[in-house]
Design a protein around this motif. Sequence first.
Motif, mmCIF file in Angstrom:
data_model
loop_
_atom_site.group_PDB
_atom_site.id
_atom_site.type_symbol
_atom_site.label_atom_id
_atom_site.label_comp_id
_atom_site.label_asym_id
_atom_site.label_seq_id
_atom_site.Cartn_x
_atom_site.Cartn_y
_atom_site.Cartn_z
ATOM 1 N N MET A 76 35.541 53.103 46.180
ATOM 2 C CA MET A 76 36.026 52.314 45.048
ATOM 3 C C MET A 76 37.179 53.030 44.354
ATOM 4 S SD MET A 76 35.941 52.195 41.463
ATOM 5 C CE MET A 76 36.613 50.889 40.440
ATOM 6 N N ILE A 77 37.016 54.351 44.121
ATOM 7 C CA ILE A 77 38.070 55.120 43.462
ATOM 8 C C ILE A 77 39.337 55.116 44.313
ATOM 9 C CG2 ILE A 77 38.730 57.399 42.619
ATOM 10 C CD1 ILE A 77 35.729 57.892 42.087
ATOM 11 N N ALA A 78 39.190 55.287 45.636
ATOM 12 C CA ALA A 78 40.346 55.280 46.536
ATOM 13 C C ALA A 78 41.098 53.962 46.441
ATOM 14 C CB ALA A 78 39.898 55.530 47.974
ATOM 15 N N GLY A 79 40.356 52.854 46.331
ATOM 16 C CA GLY A 79 41.014 51.555 46.216
ATOM 17 C C GLY A 79 41.657 51.345 44.863
ATOM 18 N N ALA A 80 41.002 51.814 43.809
ATOM 19 C CA ALA A 80 41.512 51.590 42.452
ATOM 20 C C ALA A 80 42.707 52.462 42.129
ATOM 21 C CB ALA A 80 40.395 51.859 41.440
ATOM 22 N N THR A 81 42.931 53.527 42.902
ATOM 23 C CA THR A 81 43.965 54.486 42.556
ATOM 24 C C THR A 81 45.372 53.892 42.594
ATOM 25 O OG1 THR A 81 44.675 56.763 42.956
ATOM 26 C CG2 THR A 81 44.363 55.393 44.892
ATOM 27 N N GLY A 82 45.556 52.795 43.354
ATOM 28 C CA GLY A 82 46.910 52.238 43.447
ATOM 29 C C GLY A 82 47.078 50.898 42.760
ATOM 30 N N ILE A 83 46.083 50.459 41.994
ATOM 31 C CA ILE A 83 46.172 49.120 41.406
ATOM 32 C C ILE A 83 46.867 49.148 40.049
ATOM 33 C CG2 ILE A 83 44.066 48.467 42.635
ATOM 34 C CD1 ILE A 83 42.615 48.428 39.943
ATOM 35 N N ASP A 84 47.345 47.981 39.630
ATOM 36 C CA ASP A 84 48.018 47.848 38.336
ATOM 37 C C ASP A 84 47.176 47.079 37.323
ATOM 38 O OD1 ASP A 84 50.614 49.048 39.179
ATOM 39 O OD2 ASP A 84 50.586 47.340 40.543
ATOM 40 N N LEU A 85 46.337 46.186 37.792
ATOM 41 C CA LEU A 85 45.400 45.485 36.912
ATOM 42 C C LEU A 85 44.122 45.213 37.681
ATOM 43 C CD1 LEU A 85 46.349 41.740 36.500
ATOM 44 C CD2 LEU A 85 47.728 43.257 37.883
ATOM 45 N N ALA A 86 43.033 44.993 36.936
ATOM 46 C CA ALA A 86 41.715 44.901 37.558
ATOM 47 C C ALA A 86 41.055 43.560 37.267
ATOM 48 C CB ALA A 86 40.828 46.032 37.061
ATOM 49 N N LEU A 87 40.307 43.103 38.258
ATOM 50 C CA LEU A 87 39.467 41.918 38.121
ATOM 51 C C LEU A 87 38.023 42.411 38.126
ATOM 52 C CD1 LEU A 87 39.117 38.838 38.060
ATOM 53 C CD2 LEU A 87 39.244 38.848 40.556
ATOM 54 N N LEU A 88 37.427 42.486 36.954
ATOM 55 C CA LEU A 88 36.063 42.987 36.814
ATOM 56 C C LEU A 88 35.087 41.838 36.978
ATOM 57 C CD1 LEU A 88 34.088 45.281 36.073
ATOM 58 C CD2 LEU A 88 34.421 44.650 33.665
ATOM 59 N N CYS A 89 34.270 41.931 38.013
ATOM 60 C CA CYS A 89 33.319 40.863 38.325
ATOM 61 C C CYS A 89 31.927 41.226 37.802
ATOM 62 C CB CYS A 89 33.263 40.629 39.836
ATOM 63 S SG CYS A 89 34.854 40.100 40.537
ATOM 64 N N ILE A 90 31.362 40.326 36.988
ATOM 65 C CA ILE A 90 30.019 40.510 36.444
ATOM 66 C C ILE A 90 29.240 39.219 36.677
ATOM 67 C CG2 ILE A 90 28.641 41.032 34.389
ATOM 68 C CD1 ILE A 90 31.110 42.427 33.218
ATOM 69 N N ALA A 91 28.135 39.329 37.395
ATOM 70 C CA ALA A 91 27.354 38.135 37.735
ATOM 71 C C ALA A 91 26.632 37.596 36.501
ATOM 72 C CB ALA A 91 26.358 38.453 38.837
ATOM 73 N N ALA A 118 35.809 38.325 35.321
ATOM 74 C CA ALA A 118 35.312 37.094 35.938
ATOM 75 C C ALA A 118 33.787 37.086 35.801
ATOM 76 C CB ALA A 118 35.723 37.030 37.401
ATOM 77 N N LEU A 119 33.261 36.140 35.028
ATOM 78 C CA LEU A 119 31.800 35.957 34.933
ATOM 79 C C LEU A 119 31.403 35.078 36.112
ATOM 80 C CD1 LEU A 119 29.218 36.476 33.308
ATOM 81 C CD2 LEU A 119 29.704 34.384 32.024
ATOM 82 N N THR A 120 30.927 35.711 37.189
ATOM 83 C CA THR A 120 30.693 35.028 38.463
ATOM 84 C C THR A 120 29.299 34.411 38.523
ATOM 85 O OG1 THR A 120 29.918 37.065 39.482
ATOM 86 C CG2 THR A 120 32.271 36.602 39.648
ATOM 87 N N LYS A 121 29.113 33.574 39.558
ATOM 88 C CA LYS A 121 27.818 32.947 39.862
ATOM 89 C C LYS A 121 27.303 32.089 38.698
ATOM 90 C CE LYS A 121 26.462 36.590 43.121
ATOM 91 N NZ LYS A 121 25.365 37.428 43.639
ATOM 92 N N THR A 122 28.227 31.462 37.978
ATOM 93 C CA THR A 122 27.797 30.618 36.849
ATOM 94 C C THR A 122 27.071 29.357 37.324
ATOM 95 O OG1 THR A 122 29.993 29.583 36.820
ATOM 96 C CG2 THR A 122 29.617 31.428 35.302
ATOM 97 N N ASP A 123 27.173 29.039 38.609
ATOM 98 C CA ASP A 123 26.430 27.895 39.130
ATOM 99 C C ASP A 123 24.926 28.182 39.186
ATOM 100 O OD1 ASP A 123 27.516 29.728 41.226
ATOM 101 O OD2 ASP A 123 26.120 28.606 42.499
ATOM 102 N N LEU A 124 24.534 29.448 39.005
ATOM 103 C CA LEU A 124 23.116 29.821 39.063
ATOM 104 C C LEU A 124 22.455 29.838 37.681
ATOM 105 C CD1 LEU A 124 23.256 32.780 41.648
ATOM 106 C CD2 LEU A 124 22.850 30.336 42.077
#
Length: 642
Positions: A76-91, A118-124
Amino acid sequence: MSTPSHPDLVLGTAGHIDHGKSSLVLALTGTDPDRLSEEKKRGITIELGFAQLSLPEGLTMGVVDVPGHERFVRQMIAGATGIDLALLCIAADDGIMPQTVEHLAVLELLGISSVVVALTKTDLVDDEWATFMADEIRSRLETTPYADAPVVRVSSRTGRGLDALKDELVRAARATSRVKKGAHLRLPVDRTFTIKGAGTVVTGTLWNGEASVGDEVEVLPGGLRARIRGIQVHGSPVERAKAGHRVALNLNALSTAEVRPGDFLATPGAMRPTDRFDADLTYLGIPGRDAKPLESGSRVHVAHGTREVTARVLLMEGRTSLAPGDRALAQIRLDEPLPAAWRDRFVIRSYSPVHVIGGGVVLRAHPRRTTTLSEPARHLLEALRADDEATVVQAAFSLATLPILADELAETTGLEASRATRELEALATKRAAVRLDGPQTRYASAQTLQKARSTIENELLRFHAQNPDSTGVAKDALRQKSLPRADAACFDALLAYAVAQGAAVVAGGEVSHPRAGAGARMKEEQAAKKLGDALAQAAGAPPTIADLVSKAGLDSSLGYKALGILEKQGLVRRVGKDFCFDVAALEAFEKAVRNRLAHGPATAADLKDAMETSRKYAIPLLEYFDANGVTRREGDVRVLNG
């Protein structure tokens, strides 16, 4: 091939396992980021996944999908090291979980300023529960830099909220600037593989600079080099890619064993790996636990770019520990070198068991091995921490004990060389620095130059006192005695300054003091006159050099220096290893040889007779004339050369 007109931003996912990150990426982009069979079988992300997201207003972003499982925080850290903005997913059916909190900490430590939730899985869940969860998230984010982050309800299965999420991503992107800075190419490698017929391919997010087909790159920390044979951005071939793009580079001359995930690609010579760096360190502790202080000397894991190495944290200024939430200056001593630079972000994880416990910003990538700070050194670190480039140059310049090149100051501080040059020139304009012109332009304070001048002058006076019969000392010997920390080029600049100030004289590769060497020079001149008169009197039959010097009553060293003076003055010429001839006598011999050869080729014996001399002198003289282009030997005879 095309060239992208502007650098993309990179969007990275974050969040707890099974909170719908990969499903959301698939719903947004049409690309399944889970490419491994094991990922599909287990239903979790293990390796980094990648996709391209097309948004309204013609905006596109590369997407990095990261694992959410606690065992894969390193990925996760390796992937986040080059990003400019984040999409935080919380079910919506689960809420904030341990990896949610840990991923938030990583984003903050890596300096990611923009987050969309992103508040995910709202269909549940029903709307009332979704509203409750959204409020819980906002409450949790209040104590973080992401208090104003939008929370968007979505369902990857039904498509609910996807358009609203895209609109929020556009707004966030418009307000986001690239995290990384720098003109030189830097790319942390996150994948390597081989394509049949093409060879080795590496992928990563281009942190800085540009990559063009045909460019040479250096693999760090190993130092191997290769050329870029081809470039792809989001699967399309291009001639050039700019900072911010997710790229795939086809490299020549390297195998996948020679360039690995965790390596950096960089402009050759632009940076040097380091086994330590000074840092602005923040200690978080382990959220939700009674965290112990971080003791100075603790072993940790350091994540930088796409590599993680073990290291030791040494706190500065006598601090023995950090409590959770504390921030301090520290030196990170690495067990393996990293290509770190000023402004780079890093994350530290506890040694065992492994948890994210803090991180910070690299300040000095090549510091001295010390945790004790002088006031000027502290001033430099504070300027680096404040990201104040002009003050950084002033502080680094004040620490220099020798004249410094702009390139040297750039490496010391992490600045671009062009900016270092501009700031040093500004100091020179304000008379806060002295500009030393030469093969390379150097800068020094007036105090540094005055100290060096005095050191050189005192060493010359000491030399002359110990060697009254010597005219001077060899330049490099003087350097080693007076300023051994200066390399030859730097010493040349300081010596030129000392000469200009009247503290030294340079002649014939020797350096002397303007006053102290006068007696020795007079002795040499007197010896030269004595030998010159003797050679003029000997005319065409001089003694050997050894006999000449001995009969003149001179020691060997002084005699040879005196002959050197006569040669420079054009009064005598060295002939072979044993003789010196008066120039008038040598010219008479040359005239006799030319007159004889004007009538045709002649043997050595013929020419000896023409010069009316003995074989003892004839052979060295003829070899001298051959070497100086007067005659040319053809078999057993000689002819005039041209």
